[in-house]
Design a protein around this motif. Structure first.
Motif, PDB file in Angstrom:
ATOM      1  N   TRP A 188      65.471 -63.429  22.702  1.00 37.22           N
ATOM      2  CA  TRP A 188      65.287 -63.107  24.113  1.00 37.22           C
ATOM      3  C   TRP A 188      66.484 -63.459  25.006  1.00 37.22           C
ATOM      4  O   TRP A 188      66.861 -62.657  25.869  1.00 37.22           O
ATOM      5  CB  TRP A 188      64.027 -63.792  24.641  1.00 37.22           C
ATOM      6  CG  TRP A 188      62.753 -63.139  24.173  1.00 37.22           C
ATOM      7  CD1 TRP A 188      62.642 -61.994  23.441  1.00 37.22           C
ATOM      8  CD2 TRP A 188      61.420 -63.608  24.387  1.00 37.22           C
ATOM      9  NE1 TRP A 188      61.315 -61.720  23.174  1.00 37.22           N
ATOM     10  CE2 TRP A 188      60.550 -62.690  23.739  1.00 37.22           C
ATOM     11  CE3 TRP A 188      60.873 -64.708  25.044  1.00 37.22           C
ATOM     12  CZ2 TRP A 188      59.162 -62.852  23.768  1.00 37.22           C
ATOM     13  CZ3 TRP A 188      59.502 -64.869  25.061  1.00 37.22           C
ATOM     14  CH2 TRP A 188      58.657 -63.949  24.440  1.00 37.22           C
ATOM     15  N   VAL A 202      60.312 -55.145  22.875  1.00 35.15           N
ATOM     16  CA  VAL A 202      60.885 -56.482  23.021  1.00 35.15           C
ATOM     17  C   VAL A 202      61.134 -57.064  21.630  1.00 35.15           C
ATOM     18  O   VAL A 202      60.323 -56.888  20.723  1.00 35.15           O
ATOM     19  CB  VAL A 202      59.937 -57.389  23.838  1.00 35.15           C
ATOM     20  CG1 VAL A 202      58.588 -57.548  23.151  1.00 35.15           C
ATOM     21  CG2 VAL A 202      60.566 -58.746  24.111  1.00 35.15           C
ATOM     22  N   HIS A 237      53.901 -60.067  17.864  1.00 37.64           N
ATOM     23  CA  HIS A 237      53.616 -59.033  18.856  1.00 37.64           C
ATOM     24  C   HIS A 237      52.486 -58.148  18.336  1.00 37.64           C
ATOM     25  O   HIS A 237      52.503 -57.698  17.183  1.00 37.64           O
ATOM     26  CB  HIS A 237      54.866 -58.195  19.122  1.00 37.64           C
ATOM     27  CG  HIS A 237      54.805 -57.444  20.421  1.00 37.64           C
ATOM     28  ND1 HIS A 237      53.981 -56.350  20.599  1.00 37.64           N
ATOM     29  CD2 HIS A 237      55.449 -57.622  21.606  1.00 37.64           C
ATOM     30  CE1 HIS A 237      54.125 -55.890  21.821  1.00 37.64           C
ATOM     31  NE2 HIS A 237      55.012 -56.645  22.460  1.00 37.64           N
ATOM     32  N   SER A 243      60.529 -60.563  29.317  1.00 36.54           N
ATOM     33  CA  SER A 243      59.784 -59.916  30.402  1.00 36.54           C
ATOM     34  C   SER A 243      60.249 -58.471  30.589  1.00 36.54           C
ATOM     35  O   SER A 243      61.299 -58.066  30.069  1.00 36.54           O
ATOM     36  CB  SER A 243      59.981 -60.693  31.710  1.00 36.54           C
ATOM     37  OG  SER A 243      59.598 -62.050  31.564  1.00 36.54           O
ATOM     38  N   GLU A 244      59.469 -57.715  31.321  1.00 36.35           N
ATOM     39  CA  GLU A 244      59.853 -56.330  31.597  1.00 36.35           C
ATOM     40  C   GLU A 244      61.085 -56.294  32.493  1.00 36.35           C
ATOM     41  O   GLU A 244      61.326 -57.212  33.285  1.00 36.35           O
ATOM     42  CB  GLU A 244      58.694 -55.585  32.250  1.00 36.35           C
ATOM     43  CG  GLU A 244      57.493 -55.430  31.329  1.00 36.35           C
ATOM     44  CD  GLU A 244      56.414 -54.537  31.931  1.00 36.35           C
ATOM     45  OE1 GLU A 244      56.739 -53.773  32.864  1.00 36.35           O
ATOM     46  OE2 GLU A 244      55.271 -54.625  31.479  1.00 36.35           O
ATOM     47  N   ARG A 291      70.810 -56.846  28.990  1.00 36.68           N
ATOM     48  CA  ARG A 291      70.243 -56.077  30.096  1.00 36.68           C
ATOM     49  C   ARG A 291      70.801 -56.478  31.456  1.00 36.68           C
ATOM     50  O   ARG A 291      70.515 -55.821  32.462  1.00 36.68           O
ATOM     51  CB  ARG A 291      68.722 -56.226  30.117  1.00 36.68           C
ATOM     52  CG  ARG A 291      68.039 -55.715  28.862  1.00 36.68           C
ATOM     53  CD  ARG A 291      66.548 -55.594  29.024  1.00 36.68           C
ATOM     54  NE  ARG A 291      65.910 -56.799  29.535  1.00 36.68           N
ATOM     55  CZ  ARG A 291      64.602 -56.986  29.584  1.00 36.68           C
ATOM     56  NH1 ARG A 291      63.789 -56.032  29.127  1.00 36.68           N
ATOM     57  NH2 ARG A 291      64.082 -58.107  30.056  1.00 36.68           N
ATOM     58  N   THR A 345      62.228 -55.589  35.303  1.00 33.96           N
ATOM     59  CA  THR A 345      62.032 -55.366  36.734  1.00 33.96           C
ATOM     60  C   THR A 345      63.263 -55.852  37.490  1.00 33.96           C
ATOM     61  O   THR A 345      64.064 -56.638  36.956  1.00 33.96           O
ATOM     62  CB  THR A 345      60.790 -56.115  37.230  1.00 33.96           C
ATOM     63  OG1 THR A 345      60.985 -57.517  37.014  1.00 33.96           O
ATOM     64  CG2 THR A 345      59.543 -55.653  36.473  1.00 33.96           C
ATOM     65  N   ALA A 398      55.078 -49.263  25.240  1.00 32.98           N
ATOM     66  CA  ALA A 398      55.328 -49.405  26.680  1.00 32.98           C
ATOM     67  C   ALA A 398      56.421 -50.428  26.956  1.00 32.98           C
ATOM     68  O   ALA A 398      57.193 -50.279  27.915  1.00 32.98           O
ATOM     69  CB  ALA A 398      54.026 -49.812  27.379  1.00 32.98           C
ATOM     70  N   HIS A 399      56.503 -51.467  26.151  1.00 37.88           N
ATOM     71  CA  HIS A 399      57.475 -52.535  26.388  1.00 37.88           C
ATOM     72  C   HIS A 399      58.065 -52.977  25.056  1.00 37.88           C
ATOM     73  O   HIS A 399      57.435 -53.721  24.304  1.00 37.88           O
ATOM     74  CB  HIS A 399      56.793 -53.711  27.096  1.00 37.88           C
ATOM     75  CG  HIS A 399      57.698 -54.882  27.360  1.00 37.88           C
ATOM     76  ND1 HIS A 399      59.011 -54.757  27.778  1.00 37.88           N
ATOM     77  CD2 HIS A 399      57.475 -56.221  27.261  1.00 37.88           C
ATOM     78  CE1 HIS A 399      59.548 -55.935  27.930  1.00 37.88           C
ATOM     79  NE2 HIS A 399      58.640 -56.846  27.615  1.00 37.88           N
TER      80      HIS A 399
END
Length: 429
Positions: free
Chosen positions: A295, A289, A272, A367-368, A302, A370, A286-287
């Motif tokens: 993951w 991870v 990253h 992923s974010e 989540r 969303t 911002a993100h």
């Protein structure tokens, strides 16, 4: 089980005889991986990943020891000691990239090794202990990799430690004290970095010890095979050396070529970019991870967004841990007498659905958060648990398996035992 070709170990020199009388280590190695160890003759290339796991564990230990000679576990200098390794230490860039990418490749081969075990029923009797020791190795790998990811003390290292240890605060009463005890404070700082470095250095040797137990447990019942049929006679086996040492050896070179390609041409592809920024407790990325191999579990965490009796965060943490712990009970959840998925048509279809669900969990976890990816996480998580807790027990109860071969040799020799058996085994049988 002794076979005609399994010649006993005989020292060929006086020194070898002296050693064998006092510390029979060569005899042990010969019986474990040499010509004295019978292996099913029909193993395919999916059985190579156990050896590859040992190779990558060795790579991680060797490169980690050398890197530890130059690393400084101090919050003020840890980040810059990594830069020192990359820029000033002879071949330091190579060692650092070999270690960082070696972790990813270690997880790749272990995941393939696990999925092979799931499809071919390697967790079934009499290999339950082999399976469970393998899961212990996997859990130790996850802990070791997490603590290693903190050591560069970049932005993702710091905030990853903040988020991951924050999971424990979800538990009522004991959660927050447990988190403070793990970190040595209320946030990742010097105490956390020091203890994570110590444990990251220690745990690979613990993993190596459990690997020895894993191999020991494997040698009691012997290796599983693609048919799931037990070894019946000497025609069903081959000596591990030279047949499987050659097969494992060339495949390992091929896989290490792919590892070298990533190491030299795409060394940062699996990392990253934020971790090349020094840790700053006042600037949240911002993100946030975790590494890619976490993951699917991050997506399960989540997937819980609604408080129901317990807080959603606690449900997520419980589900994340349960997703691994339930694998320990797999030998008793799957009661089918047939091991190999090749002869279980219904199981095979649901197995591929499981892989698809895990793939989407991994994609969603990286992923974010969303609404779309949260919904995908929820659907995939529901299927993951349903597969092991509902579908698999029902399949094992109602599925009608296909006919299996009468023996391992019958599945590969097709009536040509006389011509194909090694060392004239069939003629001497």
């Amino acid at each position: 089980m002794s076979f005609a070709w399994a010649k006993p170990y005989e020292p060929k020199t006086a020194l070898g005889q002296w050693m064998d009388d006092r510390l029979p280590l060569p005899r042990l190695v010969y019986g474990a991986v040499g010509g004295g160890y019978p292996v099913p003759r029909n193993l395919n290339y999916l059985w190579n990943f156990g050896v590859l796991s040992g190779i990558f564990l060795t790579i991680q230990i060797v490169t980690g020891i050398v890197l530890a000679m130059h690393y400084n576990s101090n919050v003020g200098t840890a980040f810059w000691s990594i830069e020192h390794i990359m820029r000033d230490v002879n071949a330091g860039w190579f060692l650092r990239y070999a270690h960082a990418n070696g972790a990813s490749f270690f997880f790749i081969v272990v995941y393939i090794h696990i999925f092979r075990g799931l499809f071919y029923g390697s967790y079934k009797a009499p290999r339950e202990m082999v399976w469970m020791l393998g899961l212990v190795i996997y859990l130790l790998m996850m802990a070791t990799a997490f603590m290693g990811y903190v050591l560069p003390w970049g932005q993702m290292s710091y905030w990853g430690a903040q988020v991951i240890t924050g999971f424990f605060s979800a538990f009522p009463v004991i959660g927050e004290p447990l988190r403070v005890w793990i970190l040595g404070g209320f946030a990742p700082d010097q105490a956390a970095l020091t203890r994570f470095f110590s444990l990251h250095y220690l745990l690979p040797f613990v993993i190596a010890g459990v690997v020895v137990l894993h191999i020991w447990a494997l040698h009691i019942p012997g290796s599983s095979n693609p048919t799931g049929v037990d070894v019946k006679n000497e025609k069903d086996t081959l000596p591990f050396h030279p047949f499987y040492t050659a097969k494992d050896g060339w495949f390992a070179l091929l896989f290490l070529g792919a590892y070298a390609a990533v190491l030299f041409f795409l060394p940062n592809a699996l990392g990253h970019a934020d971790n090349y920024i020094e840790a700053n407790p006042l600037a949240t990325p911002a993100h946030i991870v975790p590494e890619w191999y976490y993951w699917p579990f991050y997506a399960i965490l989540r997937a819980f967004t609604v408080d129901f009796i317990l807080p959603a965060k606690l449900w997520g943490v419980l589900a994340m841990f349960a997703s691994i712990l339930l694998l320990f009970f797999l030998p008793w959840l799957d009661r089918s007498p047939v091991r190999s998925g090749h002869y279980r048509p219904v199981f095979k279809r649901f197995f591929w659905l499981l892989l698809i669900a895990i793939f989407f969990l991994g994609w969603a976890g990286g992923s974010e958060a969303t609404p779309m990816w949260i919904a995908i996480s929820q659907i995939a998580s529901a299927y993951y648990f349903a597969h092991f807790l509902i579908i698999l027990p029902l399949i094992s109860k109602f599925e009608k398996p296909l006919p299996r071969p009468s023996s391992i040799s019958a599945s590969v020799l097709h009536g040509e035992e006389e011509e194909s058996a090694p060392y004239g085994l069939a003629k001497n049988a």
